[in-house]
Design a protein around this motif. Structure first.
Motif, PDB file in Angstrom:
ATOM      1  N   LEU A 145       0.830  -1.205   0.000  1.00 35.04           N
ATOM      2  CA  LEU A 145       0.000   0.000   0.000  1.00 35.04           C
ATOM      3  C   LEU A 145       0.864   1.254   0.000  1.00 35.04           C
ATOM      4  N   ALA A 146       1.896   1.265   0.823  1.00 30.75           N
ATOM      5  CA  ALA A 146       2.775   2.432   0.875  1.00 30.75           C
ATOM      6  C   ALA A 146       3.450   2.668  -0.475  1.00 30.75           C
ATOM      7  N   ALA A 147       3.899   1.582  -1.107  1.00 30.62           N
ATOM      8  CA  ALA A 147       4.550   1.712  -2.417  1.00 30.62           C
ATOM      9  C   ALA A 147       3.590   2.225  -3.476  1.00 30.62           C
ATOM     10  N   ALA A 148       2.298   1.944  -3.308  1.00 27.97           N
ATOM     11  CA  ALA A 148       1.292   2.385  -4.276  1.00 27.97           C
ATOM     12  C   ALA A 148       0.796   3.797  -3.986  1.00 27.97           C
ATOM     13  N   GLY A 149       1.318   4.434  -2.940  1.00 26.97           N
ATOM     14  CA  GLY A 149       0.947   5.820  -2.659  1.00 26.97           C
ATOM     15  C   GLY A 149      -0.100   6.004  -1.587  1.00 26.97           C
ATOM     16  N   TYR A 150      -0.446   4.940  -0.860  1.00 25.83           N
ATOM     17  CA  TYR A 150      -1.447   5.044   0.204  1.00 25.83           C
ATOM     18  C   TYR A 150      -0.772   5.407   1.531  1.00 25.83           C
ATOM     19  N   ALA A 151      -1.551   5.968   2.437  1.00 28.22           N
ATOM     20  CA  ALA A 151      -1.083   6.260   3.787  1.00 28.22           C
ATOM     21  C   ALA A 151      -2.109   5.730   4.779  1.00 28.22           C
ATOM     22  N   LYS A 152      -1.634   5.203   5.892  1.00 29.65           N
ATOM     23  CA  LYS A 152      -2.548   4.695   6.907  1.00 29.65           C
ATOM     24  C   LYS A 152      -3.380   5.835   7.472  1.00 29.65           C
ATOM     25  N   ALA A 153      -4.705   5.616   7.546  1.00 31.65           N
ATOM     26  CA  ALA A 153      -5.605   6.666   7.996  1.00 31.65           C
ATOM     27  C   ALA A 153      -6.274   6.353   9.325  1.00 31.65           C
ATOM     28  N   ARG A 154      -6.546   5.063   9.607  1.00 34.95           N
ATOM     29  CA  ARG A 154      -7.328   4.734  10.800  1.00 34.95           C
ATOM     30  C   ARG A 154      -7.178   3.258  11.143  1.00 34.95           C
ATOM     31  N   SER A 155      -7.412   2.936  12.404  1.00 29.24           N
ATOM     32  CA  SER A 155      -7.463   1.547  12.854  1.00 29.24           C
ATOM     33  C   SER A 155      -8.870   1.240  13.338  1.00 29.24           C
ATOM     34  N   TRP A 156      -9.280  -0.029  13.148  1.00 26.59           N
ATOM     35  CA  TRP A 156     -10.638  -0.445  13.507  1.00 26.59           C
ATOM     36  C   TRP A 156     -10.585  -1.717  14.335  1.00 26.59           C
ATOM     37  N   LEU A 157     -11.274  -1.711  15.455  1.00 22.93           N
ATOM     38  CA  LEU A 157     -11.345  -2.882  16.314  1.00 22.93           C
ATOM     39  C   LEU A 157     -12.496  -3.768  15.853  1.00 22.93           C
ATOM     40  N   GLN A 158     -12.191  -5.016  15.563  1.00 28.92           N
ATOM     41  CA  GLN A 158     -13.216  -5.988  15.204  1.00 28.92           C
ATOM     42  C   GLN A 158     -13.572  -6.745  16.479  1.00 28.92           C
ATOM     43  N   MET A 159     -14.749  -6.428  17.028  1.00 28.65           N
ATOM     44  CA  MET A 159     -15.118  -6.893  18.361  1.00 28.65           C
ATOM     45  C   MET A 159     -16.249  -7.909  18.316  1.00 28.65           C
ATOM     46  N   SER A 160     -16.320  -8.733  19.350  1.00 29.20           N
ATOM     47  CA  SER A 160     -17.372  -9.739  19.438  1.00 29.20           C
ATOM     48  C   SER A 160     -17.767  -9.924  20.902  1.00 29.20           C
ATOM     49  N   ARG A 161     -19.033 -10.259  21.115  1.00 28.64           N
ATOM     50  CA  ARG A 161     -19.550 -10.498  22.463  1.00 28.64           C
ATOM     51  C   ARG A 161     -20.298 -11.823  22.468  1.00 28.64           C
ATOM     52  N   PRO A 162     -20.007 -12.714  23.418  1.00 25.65           N
ATOM     53  CA  PRO A 162     -20.772 -13.966  23.480  1.00 25.65           C
ATOM     54  C   PRO A 162     -22.210 -13.703  23.910  1.00 25.65           C
ATOM     55  N   VAL A 163     -23.114 -14.546  23.455  1.00 27.00           N
ATOM     56  CA  VAL A 163     -24.536 -14.450  23.791  1.00 27.00           C
ATOM     57  C   VAL A 163     -24.976 -15.772  24.391  1.00 27.00           C
ATOM     58  N   VAL A 164     -25.766 -15.702  25.446  1.00 25.73           N
ATOM     59  CA  VAL A 164     -26.311 -16.912  26.079  1.00 25.73           C
ATOM     60  C   VAL A 164     -27.830 -16.858  26.029  1.00 25.73           C
ATOM     61  N   ALA A 165     -28.456 -18.012  26.063  1.00 24.24           N
ATOM     62  CA  ALA A 165     -29.903 -18.109  25.870  1.00 24.24           C
ATOM     63  C   ALA A 165     -30.686 -17.297  26.890  1.00 24.24           C
ATOM     64  N   GLU A 166     -30.195 -17.212  28.135  1.00 25.25           N
ATOM     65  CA  GLU A 166     -30.922 -16.505  29.194  1.00 25.25           C
ATOM     66  C   GLU A 166     -31.120 -15.030  28.878  1.00 25.25           C
ATOM     67  N   GLU A 167     -30.260 -14.477  28.013  1.00 29.26           N
ATOM     68  CA  GLU A 167     -30.359 -13.049  27.720  1.00 29.26           C
ATOM     69  C   GLU A 167     -31.563 -12.694  26.852  1.00 29.26           C
ATOM     70  N   ALA A 168     -32.297 -13.713  26.416  1.00 29.66           N
ATOM     71  CA  ALA A 168     -33.529 -13.445  25.680  1.00 29.66           C
ATOM     72  C   ALA A 168     -34.654 -13.017  26.621  1.00 29.66           C
ATOM     73  N   HIS A 169     -34.495 -13.272  27.931  1.00 28.25           N
ATOM     74  CA  HIS A 169     -35.560 -13.010  28.890  1.00 28.25           C
ATOM     75  C   HIS A 169     -35.459 -11.598  29.450  1.00 28.25           C
TER      76      HIS A 169
END
Length: 346
Positions: A145-169
């Motif tokens: 990317l750098a060689a092609a003329g791009y510059a880093k602009a931002r970072s993004w967190l790819q997040m996840s949360r577990p879900v359990v059946a009880e949380e439907a109540h």
């Protein structure tokens, strides 16, 4: 859109270029999975999403090309997505074990830049942003990317949360604060959404993201078609949040928040997940628990459907502290991606 080949760009003797088709899916999945595995911990690629990119509705706003070696094996894949006026999202996947991988990547990014300029010219704009991505820590892609003329602009967190059946109540997760109500987008008897609610979602999100990093305007039509084309899209995964004015109790609650979700394919547990594509709250309602109410509406829904997780992406550099909010309610970062930008004249 039809593909444009890599003419006038350096490729080894005997190599050819063509548009990808469905028979290329296994190989394209291998290329994308191999690039992801060291940073995500998995080489599994969503095959439905990949097929949509190559030959489904998601492909309609893309130009694509693959490069094949003399034996016909796909060694590189480049694409340019006409995202909106003034913005083209590009990507290059290359077999990193092939001799000349650096030159092949350079050819792919040069091709993508040409497509970006052509797409911008068709929209009648004089300048456009090329928006590319990389995994944090992927020194090879970052160097390309750098060689092609791009510059880093931002970072993004790819997040996840577990879900359990009880949380439907009711009572397991916090209810919305007083004055805040959440409901799904209204639908007609045939299950299709009410247009007015869809327009409200678009309007709320456009307003909510006005002051966010790299915000840009996307027409209602572009927004709708892009999201609807995703294989994970479901109309019953769209929500609106309304806020009452305590000083005017007789006034109708105003739409102040919106969330667009999707379905994640089955993971290691064999269960599907939910994914938050967009979550936004009107600036006038920030601090009133609108975003939290929408988040837990999705978690309850995921639990009721028997899913095991809810994923989302958050700006790691956001001044709003959104990442801390998600962490406080159980979301954890799985891996980090980066946006790399280049502005080009048409």
């Amino acid at each position: 859109m039809t593909f444009e080949n890599l003419e006038h760009l350096p490729l080894p003797d005997g190599w050819t270029t063509s548009a990808p088709d469905l028979s290329d899916l296994p190989r394209l999945g291998e290329l994308r999975g191999a690039a992801a595995a060291p940073f995500t911990g998995s080489s599994v690629v969503n095959q439905d999403a990949l097929a949509a990119e190559v030959a489904g509705p998601v492909s309609w706003t893309r130009r694509q090309v693959v490069a094949r070696d003399p034996e016909g094996v796909v060694r590189g894949w480049a694409w340019a997505h006409d995202r909106a006026a003034g913005r083209v999202v590009v990507g290059v996947d290359v077999d990193r074990d092939v001799p000349g991988a650096d030159a092949l990547a350079a050819a792919g990014y040069a091709w993508a830049a040409r497509q970006g300029r052509e797409l911008a010219a068709q929209r009648g704009v004089r300048r456009t942003q090329l928006d590319a991505g990389a995994y944090a820590g992927d020194a090879t892609q970052q160097a390309w990317l750098a060689a092609a003329g791009y510059a880093k602009a931002r970072s993004w967190l790819q997040m996840s949360r577990p879900v359990v059946a009880e949380e439907a109540h009711r009572g397991v997760l916090p209810d919305p604060r007083p004055g805040v109500t959440v409901r799904r987008v209204a639908t007609h008897d045939d299950g299709m959404p009410v247009a007015e609610d869809l327009q409200t979602v678009h309007r709320v999100l456009e307003s909510a993201f006005e002051d966010h990093f790299n915000s840009y305007r996307e027409s209602f039509g572009e927004f709708l078609v892009r999201l609807r084309s995703d294989p994970g899209h479901r109309w019953d995964h769209w929500w609106l949040a309304f806020v009452s004015d305590p000083e005017h109790p007789d006034a109708a609650p105003e739409p102040m928040g919106a969330l667009v979700g999707a379905v994640l394919p089955s993971g290691a547990s064999g269960k599907e997940g939910s994914y938050i594509e967009y979550l936004g709250a009107d600036r006038r309602a920030r601090g009133r628990g609108v975003a939290t109410a929408l988040l837990f509406a999705v978690v309850r829904d995921a639990a009721a459907r028997g899913r095991d997780r809810v994923g989302l992406e958050v700006d790691a550099d956001s001044p709003t502290g959104a990442a801390s909010l998600y962490e406080s309610w159980g979301w954890r970062t799985r891996y980090v991606t980066e946006s790399w930008h280049q502005d080009v004249d048409v």
